[in-house]
Design an enzyme around this catalytic site. Structure first.
Site, short mmCIF file in Angstrom:
data_model
loop_
_atom_site.label_atom_id
_atom_site.label_comp_id
_atom_site.label_asym_id
_atom_site.label_seq_id
_atom_site.Cartn_x
_atom_site.Cartn_y
_atom_site.Cartn_z
N HIS A 1 36.47 37.75 34.85
CA HIS A 1 36.17 37.77 33.40
C HIS A 1 34.84 37.05 33.22
CE1 HIS A 1 40.44 38.75 32.25
NE2 HIS A 1 40.72 38.07 33.35
N PHE A 2 33.75 37.81 33.15
CA PHE A 2 32.43 37.17 33.07
C PHE A 2 31.97 36.88 31.64
CE2 PHE A 2 30.85 38.37 37.62
CZ PHE A 2 31.62 37.34 38.14
N HIS B 1 48.22 43.68 33.37
CA HIS B 1 48.69 42.31 33.18
C HIS B 1 50.17 42.44 32.92
CE1 HIS B 1 48.27 38.00 31.85
NE2 HIS B 1 49.49 38.32 31.46
N ASP C 1 41.02 36.42 39.51
CA ASP C 1 41.24 36.26 38.06
C ASP C 1 40.33 35.15 37.52
OD1 ASP C 1 42.17 36.57 35.49
OD2 ASP C 1 44.12 35.64 35.84
C1 NCD Z 1 42.39 35.48 31.26
C2 NCD Z 1 41.16 35.18 30.41
O1 NCD Z 1 40.91 34.01 30.08
O2 NCD Z 1 40.40 36.13 30.10
N1 NCD Z 1 43.22 34.32 31.26
C3 NCD Z 1 44.16 34.01 32.17
O3 NCD Z 1 44.86 33.03 31.95
N2 NCD Z 1 44.33 34.69 33.28
C4 NCD Z 1 43.10 36.68 30.77
C5 NCD Z 1 44.14 37.22 31.74
O4 NCD Z 1 43.82 37.69 32.83
O5 NCD Z 1 45.31 37.21 31.44
ZN ZN Z 2 42.53 38.12 34.16
ZN ZN Z 3 45.86 38.86 33.08
#
Ligand code: NCD
Ligand code: ZN
Ligand code: ZN
Length: 427
Positions: A58-59, A174, A293
């Site tokens: 998630h960038f 997810h 992740d």
């Molecule tokens: C992720 C996020 O912050 O974008 N957060 C997480 O706890 N893994 C979203 C996700 O992958 O569920």
């Molecule tokens: Zn994620």
């Molecule tokens: Zn997730």
């Protein structure tokens, strides 16, 4: 045949064994080794492996550049030996539409230091169904987490699976059942440990069972993101689904949550029995794939005294393989198996020319000295997060990293340039 640009020598993985070997590089692709290459890179006894593929980052670009963008995120990736990332759609705005996808593509093309794939995200209106072929893969959130991409309608999930199968795109889930999360929401209070109690293992298993029914007969390739429990693993049995595990679910138990926000993510940290089951499944290949992740949030947000004020998610793209390599020395997992898990996403998502150093493939590779262990330090990581849930744990970072034959890390120092990364997607 014209002369190769590079001849690379070192200890390489061939037919599941590690031995002295070599390969050539021409125009960014792997070619058979020839002695008349323009340049010889002899890494001696160091390990030369395909660049890792992280199918789950998630960038935060666009939307939250103070947390990360494609420049900082891919720099962290390169320093961790990751040469391809796949970026999730829960950015702001989310990637539901062609315009959002094209905007993200332009940002990534301008800034990325490693190759990247982009997910389209399914929303309640199903807008993304018309852009599947332009994206690298599809993401569906069955439970609420960071961002607002929850899908509740099982018929829409089924339609998305049919459309993704037709488009040749894998669908990552997810997998926490929203109905189950709501049944357990009463367990939530201000304390961090309550976060884990409110998102129990059965919610993961329930989501996977629901999906097994929804996916039947669609022909879709289903991938379970961040699989975290023994119950979830059991629910995978008999399905054709693939899954990924994250280092934090392999290395930390939910007791760590007493330490606060740096250990809060979704799905949450679990129990030792879950960890043991995940390691076994990874070592045996029942879980094929690794993912980080990588979900950076600021230090300030993570320092919230009440868990409800702290966003879920932890950074990890730079530590994905480095924190696991020490376990290949202790025998918890075979080295060849671990390395395969670090590139399995290439096959699971159908990324062309990625994931191996066979002739014709992109010459993405990393060079490691397995004896060079050092503790992870959040302050030294390239992510804008500036912290890590793996603080102080032993890790083996790559000494050199190459993207399509060009150096991006040399002697542990970043030497890449923005815009070198290219978009990757199945044909
Ligand atoms: C992720 C996020 O912050 O974008 N957060 C997480 O706890 N893994 C979203 C996700 O992958 O569920
Ligand atoms: Zn994620
Ligand atoms: Zn997730």
């Amino acid at each position: 045949m014209s002369r190769a640009d590079l001849l690379v020598k070192g200890r390489v993985l061939a037919d599941g064994r590690i031995a002295r070997g070599s390969f050539g590089v021409r125009d960014g692709r792997v070619v058979p080794a020839t002695e008349d290459a323009a340049q010889v890179l002899d890494f001696g006894d160091l390990l030369v492996v395909p660049g890792a593929i992280d199918p789950h980052v998630h960038f935060r670009d666009p939307g939250a550049p103070q947390k990360e963008d494609f420049g900082s995120g891919t720099r962290a990736a390169a320093l961790g030996g990751v040469t391809t990332v796949m970026d999730m759609p829960n950015t702001n705005p989310p990637v539901f539409t062609r315009a959002a996808l094209e905007d993200k593509l332009a940002r990534a093309r301008a800034k990325a230091h490693v190759d990247f794939g982009l997910y389209a995200g399914l929303d309640e209106k199903g807008e993304a169904l018309s852009i599947l072929r332009e994206a690298s893969a599809v993401k569906v959130y069955l439970g609420a987490t960071t961002g607002h991409l929850l899908v509740r309608d099982p018929d829409l999930v089924r339609r998305a699976l049919v459309a993704a199968a037709a488009a040749g795109r894998t669908v990552a889930f997810h997998a926490e059942s929203q109905a189950c999360l709501e049944r357990h929401a009463h367990a939530l209070d201000d304390s961090y440990p309550s976060h884990a109690h409110a998102r129990p293992a059965e919610c993961e298993a329930e989501a996977i069972r629901m999906l097994a029914a929804a996916a039947a007969g669609t022909g879709a390739r289903v991938h379970i993101a961040h699989l975290s429990t023994a119950k979830g693993l059991a629910a995978m049995g008999g399905t054709p689904f693939s899954a990924e595990v994250c280092p934090h679910h392999l290395l930390l138990t939910q007791d760590a949550l007493r330490g606060g926000g740096a250990f809060k993510m979704n799905p949450p940290l679990r129990e030792q029995d879950d960890i043991n089951a995940l390691w076994r499944a990874l070592a045996e290949g029942r879980v094929a794939c690794l993912a980080s992740d990588h979900a950076p949030h600021t230090r300030e947000e993570k320092a919230a005294p009440r868990q409800g004020e702290c966003p879920a998610g932890v950074p990890g793209v730079q530590t994905l393989l480095p924190v696991l390599l020490p376990f290949a020395k202790t025998g918890r997992i075979g080295l060849a198996r671990l390395l395969d898990a670090s590139v399995a996403a290439a096959r699971l998502f159908g990324l062309p020319r990625k994931g191996s150093l066979a002739p014709g493939m992109d010459a993405d590779f990393a060079v490691y000295d397995l004896d060079e262990e050092r503790p992870v330090r959040g302050a030294e990581m390239a992510s804008r997060a500036g912290w890590t849930p793996f603080e102080g744990m032993p890790a083996v970072f790559p000494r050199h990293v190459f993207l399509r034959g060009a150096p991006v890390v040399e002697e542990g120092r970043f030497v890449g340039s923005p815009g070198a990364g290219r978009f990757v997607a199945p044909p």
